[in-house]
Scaffold this motif. Structure first.
Motif, PDB file in Angstrom:
ATOM      1  N   ILE A 139      52.436  46.094  49.797  1.00  0.00           N
ATOM      2  CA  ILE A 139      52.649  44.664  50.059  1.00  0.00           C
ATOM      3  C   ILE A 139      51.649  43.764  49.344  1.00  0.00           C
ATOM      4  CG2 ILE A 139      53.863  44.949  52.238  1.00  0.00           C
ATOM      5  CD1 ILE A 139      51.188  44.323  53.655  1.00  0.00           C
ATOM      6  N   SER A 140      50.491  44.306  48.911  1.00  0.00           N
ATOM      7  CA  SER A 140      49.549  43.461  48.179  1.00  0.00           C
ATOM      8  C   SER A 140      48.541  44.316  47.427  1.00  0.00           C
ATOM      9  CB  SER A 140      48.821  42.496  49.121  1.00  0.00           C
ATOM     10  OG  SER A 140      47.930  43.188  49.960  1.00  0.00           O
ATOM     11  N   VAL A 141      47.904  43.657  46.446  1.00  0.00           N
ATOM     12  CA  VAL A 141      46.873  44.299  45.640  1.00  0.00           C
ATOM     13  C   VAL A 141      45.739  43.292  45.470  1.00  0.00           C
ATOM     14  CG1 VAL A 141      46.362  45.473  43.466  1.00  0.00           C
ATOM     15  CG2 VAL A 141      48.694  45.509  44.372  1.00  0.00           C
ATOM     16  N   GLN A 142      44.511  43.756  45.703  1.00  0.00           N
ATOM     17  CA  GLN A 142      43.344  42.903  45.522  1.00  0.00           C
ATOM     18  C   GLN A 142      42.383  43.573  44.552  1.00  0.00           C
ATOM     19  OE1 GLN A 142      43.958  44.130  48.870  1.00  0.00           O
ATOM     20  NE2 GLN A 142      45.409  42.484  49.169  1.00  0.00           N
ATOM     21  N   SER A 143      41.458  42.744  43.995  1.00  0.00           N
ATOM     22  CA  SER A 143      40.457  43.266  43.073  1.00  0.00           C
ATOM     23  C   SER A 143      39.175  42.459  43.150  1.00  0.00           C
ATOM     24  CB  SER A 143      40.994  43.219  41.640  1.00  0.00           C
ATOM     25  OG  SER A 143      39.958  43.561  40.741  1.00  0.00           O
ATOM     26  N   THR A 180      38.040  38.731  35.300  1.00  0.00           N
ATOM     27  CA  THR A 180      36.681  38.384  34.891  1.00  0.00           C
ATOM     28  C   THR A 180      36.210  39.444  33.909  1.00  0.00           C
ATOM     29  OG1 THR A 180      36.313  37.494  37.097  1.00  0.00           O
ATOM     30  CG2 THR A 180      34.367  37.854  35.735  1.00  0.00           C
ATOM     31  N   ALA A 181      36.262  39.109  32.631  1.00  0.00           N
ATOM     32  CA  ALA A 181      35.945  40.078  31.585  1.00  0.00           C
ATOM     33  C   ALA A 181      34.501  40.560  31.640  1.00  0.00           C
ATOM     34  CB  ALA A 181      36.243  39.483  30.209  1.00  0.00           C
ATOM     35  N   SER A 182      33.631  39.848  32.349  1.00  0.00           N
ATOM     36  CA  SER A 182      32.237  40.277  32.437  1.00  0.00           C
ATOM     37  C   SER A 182      32.078  41.511  33.324  1.00  0.00           C
ATOM     38  CB  SER A 182      31.363  39.138  32.980  1.00  0.00           C
ATOM     39  OG  SER A 182      31.775  38.796  34.290  1.00  0.00           O
ATOM     40  N   GLU A 183      33.090  41.809  34.122  1.00  0.00           N
ATOM     41  CA  GLU A 183      33.040  42.996  34.970  1.00  0.00           C
ATOM     42  C   GLU A 183      33.241  44.240  34.105  1.00  0.00           C
ATOM     43  OE1 GLU A 183      32.409  43.282  38.193  1.00  0.00           O
ATOM     44  OE2 GLU A 183      32.300  41.135  38.572  1.00  0.00           O
ATOM     45  N   THR A 184      32.403  45.263  34.326  1.00  0.00           N
ATOM     46  CA  THR A 184      32.552  46.500  33.569  1.00  0.00           C
ATOM     47  C   THR A 184      33.501  47.468  34.253  1.00  0.00           C
ATOM     48  OG1 THR A 184      30.627  47.427  34.678  1.00  0.00           O
ATOM     49  CG2 THR A 184      30.252  46.343  32.548  1.00  0.00           C
ATOM     50  N   GLU A 185      33.784  47.196  35.516  1.00  0.00           N
ATOM     51  CA  GLU A 185      34.708  48.033  36.262  1.00  0.00           C
ATOM     52  C   GLU A 185      35.669  47.134  37.039  1.00  0.00           C
ATOM     53  OE1 GLU A 185      34.430  51.816  39.215  1.00  0.00           O
ATOM     54  OE2 GLU A 185      33.242  50.080  39.782  1.00  0.00           O
ATOM     55  N   LEU A 186      36.929  47.468  36.962  1.00  0.00           N
ATOM     56  CA  LEU A 186      37.938  46.763  37.738  1.00  0.00           C
ATOM     57  C   LEU A 186      38.228  47.627  38.954  1.00  0.00           C
ATOM     58  CD1 LEU A 186      40.028  44.417  37.915  1.00  0.00           C
ATOM     59  CD2 LEU A 186      41.610  45.940  36.735  1.00  0.00           C
ATOM     60  N   ARG A 187      37.788  47.197  40.120  1.00  0.00           N
ATOM     61  CA  ARG A 187      38.041  47.932  41.362  1.00  0.00           C
ATOM     62  C   ARG A 187      39.256  47.304  42.017  1.00  0.00           C
ATOM     63  NH1 ARG A 187      37.391  52.708  43.135  1.00  0.00           N
ATOM     64  NH2 ARG A 187      37.145  52.869  45.360  1.00  0.00           N
ATOM     65  N   MET A 188      40.264  48.096  42.342  1.00  0.00           N
ATOM     66  CA  MET A 188      41.504  47.588  42.921  1.00  0.00           C
ATOM     67  C   MET A 188      41.773  48.268  44.256  1.00  0.00           C
ATOM     68  SD  MET A 188      43.904  47.522  39.542  1.00  0.00           S
ATOM     69  CE  MET A 188      45.055  46.368  40.236  1.00  0.00           C
ATOM     70  N   VAL A 206      46.884  57.657  43.781  1.00  0.00           N
ATOM     71  CA  VAL A 206      47.041  56.936  42.517  1.00  0.00           C
ATOM     72  C   VAL A 206      46.510  57.831  41.415  1.00  0.00           C
ATOM     73  CG1 VAL A 206      46.243  54.957  41.167  1.00  0.00           C
ATOM     74  CG2 VAL A 206      46.847  54.658  43.570  1.00  0.00           C
ATOM     75  N   LYS A 207      47.294  57.988  40.362  1.00  0.00           N
ATOM     76  CA  LYS A 207      46.881  58.792  39.204  1.00  0.00           C
ATOM     77  C   LYS A 207      47.210  58.038  37.924  1.00  0.00           C
ATOM     78  CE  LYS A 207      47.256  63.242  41.404  1.00  0.00           C
ATOM     79  NZ  LYS A 207      47.870  64.526  41.460  1.00  0.00           N
ATOM     80  N   GLU A 208      46.480  58.398  36.870  1.00  0.00           N
ATOM     81  CA  GLU A 208      46.720  57.879  35.520  1.00  0.00           C
ATOM     82  C   GLU A 208      46.735  56.354  35.483  1.00  0.00           C
ATOM     83  OE1 GLU A 208      50.006  59.888  33.576  1.00  0.00           O
ATOM     84  OE2 GLU A 208      49.589  61.706  34.737  1.00  0.00           O
ATOM     85  N   SER A 224      41.904  52.552  47.339  1.00  0.00           N
ATOM     86  CA  SER A 224      41.067  51.882  46.348  1.00  0.00           C
ATOM     87  C   SER A 224      40.876  52.808  45.155  1.00  0.00           C
ATOM     88  CB  SER A 224      39.714  51.513  46.944  1.00  0.00           C
ATOM     89  OG  SER A 224      39.880  50.534  47.946  1.00  0.00           O
ATOM     90  N   PHE A 225      40.848  52.217  43.970  1.00  0.00           N
ATOM     91  CA  PHE A 225      40.685  52.995  42.746  1.00  0.00           C
ATOM     92  C   PHE A 225      40.191  52.074  41.637  1.00  0.00           C
ATOM     93  CE2 PHE A 225      44.817  51.127  42.613  1.00  0.00           C
ATOM     94  CZ  PHE A 225      45.061  50.838  41.278  1.00  0.00           C
ATOM     95  N   SER A 226      39.737  52.666  40.547  1.00  0.00           N
ATOM     96  CA  SER A 226      39.307  51.926  39.361  1.00  0.00           C
ATOM     97  C   SER A 226      40.082  52.456  38.166  1.00  0.00           C
ATOM     98  CB  SER A 226      37.808  52.101  39.114  1.00  0.00           C
ATOM     99  OG  SER A 226      37.075  51.525  40.154  1.00  0.00           O
TER     100      SER A 226
END
Length: 147
Positions: free
Chosen positions: A64-68, A117-125, A33-35, A136-138
């Protein structure tokens, strides 16, 4: 010492084979995953993720799916034209063919992020593929109006 030399050489050859095997296993994951960029939605609207997903292997892959950690649900979406109107459509899966890059971009393929959840400073996917492979990436978080 001379009696132990064949044993030591055998152990060295055995261990080098293990390391060579583990290196091959590590190199089979050729999905990258890039950019990656996440644009949070305004108010209660869902956010959106754009990215470049590359499959550098000789095997076709299917997302097939994406989680965060910071979203209730993430869906794969596309845009298409119907009766002169652009509409968004949810996809159950996304093919990433061997030795190809799929670009998720505005007005095309993208990931819709619901319940961020806007309180999260990082979105981990985490992207999950039919093969069992996961990435996994952010993504960089960029509010609309910036960049």
């Amino acid at each position: 010492m001379k009696r132990n030399l064949p044993l030591i050489l055998t152990c060295c050859l055995f261990l080098s084979g293990i390391f060579a095997t583990s290196q091959v296993a590590a190199d089979t994951s050729l999905l990258t995953v890039k950019e990656a960029v996440f644009r949070p939605g305004v108010g209660a609207r869902p956010g959106v993720v754009f990215l470049k997903l590359t499959n550098a292997s000789d095997l076709n892959q299917t997302l097939i799916s994406v989680q965060s950690n910071a979203a209730d649900k993430i869906e794969i979406h596309t845009h298409d034209m119907k009766d002169g109107m652009m509409r968004m459509r949810r996809l159950d899966a996304l093919a990433v063919n061997a030795n190809e890059t799929v670009i998720l971009k505005p007005h095309g393929l993208h990931l819709m992020v619901f319940g961020y959840t806007a309180s999260e400073t990082e979105l981990r996917m985490t992207l999950s593929f039919e093969s069992g492979e996961q990435i996994s990436f952010s993504p960089e978080i960029i509010a609309y109006g910036n960049k």
